[in-house]
Design an enzyme around this catalytic site. Structure first.
Site, short mmCIF file in Angstrom:
data_model
loop_
_atom_site.label_atom_id
_atom_site.label_comp_id
_atom_site.label_asym_id
_atom_site.label_seq_id
_atom_site.Cartn_x
_atom_site.Cartn_y
_atom_site.Cartn_z
N LYS A 105 50.75 29.73 52.65
CA LYS A 105 50.32 30.15 51.15
C LYS A 105 51.46 29.60 50.24
O LYS A 105 52.52 29.27 50.71
CB LYS A 105 50.51 31.72 51.27
CG LYS A 105 49.64 32.35 49.86
CD LYS A 105 48.40 32.65 50.04
CE LYS A 105 47.78 33.29 48.78
NZ LYS A 105 46.19 33.74 49.30
N GLY A 219 38.82 39.89 38.12
CA GLY A 219 38.90 38.26 38.16
C GLY A 219 37.96 37.80 39.01
O GLY A 219 36.76 38.18 39.47
N ASN A 220 38.38 36.89 39.73
CA ASN A 220 37.50 36.08 40.70
C ASN A 220 36.65 36.88 41.77
O ASN A 220 35.46 36.90 41.82
CB ASN A 220 38.15 34.86 41.36
CG ASN A 220 37.18 34.23 42.23
OD1 ASN A 220 36.85 34.61 43.36
ND2 ASN A 220 36.68 32.86 41.82
N ALA A 221 37.80 37.64 42.49
CA ALA A 221 37.29 38.57 43.45
C ALA A 221 36.39 39.60 42.82
O ALA A 221 35.16 39.95 43.22
CB ALA A 221 38.43 38.93 44.36
N GLY A 222 37.17 40.29 41.86
CA GLY A 222 36.48 41.79 41.47
C GLY A 222 35.18 41.68 40.61
O GLY A 222 34.28 42.09 40.76
P1 NAD Z 1 42.22 36.09 39.47
O1 NAD Z 1 43.53 35.74 38.93
O2 NAD Z 1 40.86 35.74 39.37
O3 NAD Z 1 42.13 38.01 38.96
C1 NAD Z 1 43.23 38.81 39.23
C2 NAD Z 1 42.67 40.00 38.45
O4 NAD Z 1 43.46 41.04 38.67
C3 NAD Z 1 42.35 40.01 36.93
O5 NAD Z 1 41.52 40.76 36.46
C4 NAD Z 1 43.80 40.61 36.25
O6 NAD Z 1 43.51 41.26 35.26
C5 NAD Z 1 43.76 41.87 37.53
N1 NAD Z 1 45.17 42.59 37.51
C6 NAD Z 1 46.51 41.77 37.79
N2 NAD Z 1 47.44 42.61 37.84
C7 NAD Z 1 46.68 43.75 37.84
C8 NAD Z 1 47.27 45.21 37.97
N3 NAD Z 1 48.53 45.23 37.99
N4 NAD Z 1 46.41 46.08 38.12
C9 NAD Z 1 45.16 45.85 37.94
N5 NAD Z 1 44.54 44.61 37.91
C10 NAD Z 1 45.54 43.69 37.77
O7 NAD Z 1 42.70 36.57 41.19
P2 NAD Z 1 41.67 36.79 42.34
O8 NAD Z 1 41.47 35.47 42.86
O9 NAD Z 1 40.45 37.63 41.92
O10 NAD Z 1 42.64 37.43 43.22
C11 NAD Z 1 42.54 38.75 43.30
C12 NAD Z 1 43.09 39.51 44.77
O11 NAD Z 1 42.13 38.78 45.57
C13 NAD Z 1 44.55 38.79 45.15
O12 NAD Z 1 44.98 39.51 45.98
C14 NAD Z 1 43.99 37.59 45.82
O13 NAD Z 1 45.10 37.06 46.89
C15 NAD Z 1 42.77 37.94 46.56
N6 NAD Z 1 41.87 36.78 47.13
C16 NAD Z 1 41.35 35.94 46.34
C17 NAD Z 1 40.73 34.86 46.94
C18 NAD Z 1 39.93 33.80 46.01
O14 NAD Z 1 39.00 33.17 46.57
N7 NAD Z 1 40.18 33.99 44.66
C19 NAD Z 1 40.54 34.92 48.20
C20 NAD Z 1 40.99 35.91 49.06
C21 NAD Z 1 41.65 36.75 48.28
#
Ligand code: NAD
Length: 415
Positions: A105, A219-222
């Site tokens: 990472k 974001g991407n995941a949610g």
């Molecule tokens: P992203 O940057 O696309 O989105 C992050 C989201 O979290 C945004 O909506 C942001 O506003 C929100 N956020 C940030 N701080 C916050 C807080 N304090 N309270 C509430 N919401 C908050 O990131 P992502 O890729 O969706 O990643 C989110 C999680 O998923 C991370 O833990 C990441 O490690 C994990 N993840 C992502 C992937 C991937 O492929 N993108 C894969 C595995 C795990």
């Protein structure tokens, strides 16, 4: 998410506990208590805000199962302890999914929202110049994570290819389709999570159409997860992002909410919904809770107030070790990050294979392969650990992954 908990210490405590439970010798897990390689860089970049010294990290935690793999995060809270924890979880996650990868990472400590697109391009290209000797398609393969995008992956791959004087698409995954990205990658984390949730609902005989879900992080995941749930006619009653959350117990109109987020940059002030804070969202009266933001969302402080029956960890490390135990005592099923969000790295693996072979797979093919891998990983943990050893899914996932990595370390002659 405000409580200061060291996620790496938390992860190592879990490691020791699982090893003890499954009679894995202390001398065998010693190798897993240390990251194999750490690169820390501090580099100057002339940005629109003046000269900035940017600090970045790449940690290759364990490579017994293959080249290391894991995302790059751009966030103001990135520090070495967080990156070590995330790289350790990547090693376990890749083992749980039977991918031929070790875990890594990385990240840089900036708030990308404070920089222009041109600044981000400069910073991303310079970061690659700093770490290019440390990565490579057969060495260590980065990917997107929090606040890093396919565009950033494209700049990084391009910079790496320029340094090497040849096209090297397999050095980074999560790229845009135009430069060797894969179909499905943009929603793979969410889709993998949905497969795991579907299997769990079936095992625990819960009708998906009678559930209510809250999602923290949009974001991407949610966001992609909410869209997949909508496609299955499942009800999302609350979502949040870094600025706050919205709640409607009758269910949110996800299509309109996605548009609102794209137009305004936040889910806050979405019409026909009440405002909730990120902390309130976690404690809502829902069946399924999906933390999809950052680490340490559920701690000892709020675990006792969680009402959901199932927690699907799309974020990495959202539940602390102590909170985990409290949830287990409350019979809440936690589908852990190293299983639940592994769809992302699984489709990254598919992207890497396509790059190495110069191939293109169809969306249908990829979805089928993803589904079958996620189901296989879920069934393995459920059939061989959860129901055999009466442990929670996280303990199951740790046990399977640790044994697998140790076996490879032994076969390599390292233990
Ligand atoms: P992203 O940057 O696309 O989105 C992050 C989201 O979290 C945004 O909506 C942001 O506003 C929100 N956020 C940030 N701080 C916050 C807080 N304090 N309270 C509430 N919401 C908050 O990131 P992502 O890729 O969706 O990643 C989110 C999680 O998923 C991370 O833990 C990441 O490690 C994990 N993840 C992502 C992937 C991937 O492929 N993108 C894969 C595995 C795990």
């Amino acid at each position: 998410m405000t409580e200061k908990i060291n996620p790496y210490e938390d992860a190592l405590n879990r490691l020791s506990e699982v090893a003890e439970k499954f009679n894995i010798a202390e001398k065998d897990i010693e190798i897993l208590k240390h990251p194999k390689k750490i690169l820390m860089v501090n580099f100057p970049v002339h940005t629109s805000k003046g000269l900035k010294i940017i600090n970045g990290y790449r940690v290759q935690y364990n490579d017994a199962l293959g080249p290391t793999k894991g995302g790059l995060r751009y966030h103001p809270h990135v520090d070495i302890e967080e990156v070590k924890a995330l790289s350790f979880w990547m090693a376990l996650k890749n083992a749980v999914l039977d991918l031929p990868y070790g875990g890594a990472k990385g990240g840089i400590t900036i708030d990308p929202r404070e920089y222009t697109k041109e600044d981000l391009e400069k910073i991303s290209r310079e970061f690659i110049r700093q770490i290019h000797l440390f990565i490579g398609p057969q060495i260590d393969i980065p990917a997107p994570d929090v606040y890093t995008t396919p565009q950033i992956m494209a700049w990084m791959m391009d910079e790496y290819s320029k340094i090497k004087g040849k096209h090297v698409p397999g050095v980074i995954t999560g790229k845009p389709l135009s430069v060797g990205g894969s179909l499905v990658r943009s929603y793979s984390t969410a889709m993998g999570g949905f497969c795991v949730l579907r299997e769990a609902l079936a095992k625990y005989k819960i009708n998906p159409l009678e559930t209510k879900t809250a999602v923290q992080g949009f974001g991407n995941a949610g966001m992609n997860f909410a869209e997949i749930m909508k496609g299955q006619n499942m009800k999302i009653v609350a979502v949040s992002d870094s600025k706050g959350g919205v709640y409607n117990e009758e269910g949110l109109n996800i299509e309109a909410l996605v548009k609102h987020k794209k137009d305004t940059g936040t889910v806050v002030d979405f019409p026909s919904a009440k405002a909730v804070t990120n902390n309130e969202l976690l404690e809502l009266n829902v069946d399924i809770l999906v933390p999809a933001a950052l680490e340490n969302a559920i701690t000892e402080a709020n675990a006792g107030n969680i009402k959901a029956k199932i927690i699907l960890e799309l974020a990495n490390g959202p539940v602390t070790h102590k909170a985990d135990k409290m949830l287990y005592e409350k019979n809440i099923v936690v589908l852990p990050d190293i299983l639940a969000n592994a769809g992302g790295v699984t489709v990254s693996y598919f992207e890497w294979i396509q790059n190495l072979y110069g191939d293109r797979w169809t969306e249908e093919e990829i979805l089928k392969k993803l589904d079958s891998r996620m189901k296989k990983a879920f069934d393995n943990l459920y059939d061989n650990y959860v129901t055999q050893s009466y442990v929670d899914f996280r303990t199951a996932a740790y046990a399977y992954a640790i044994k697998k990595i140790i076996e490879a370390e032994k076969d390599r002659g390292h233990i």
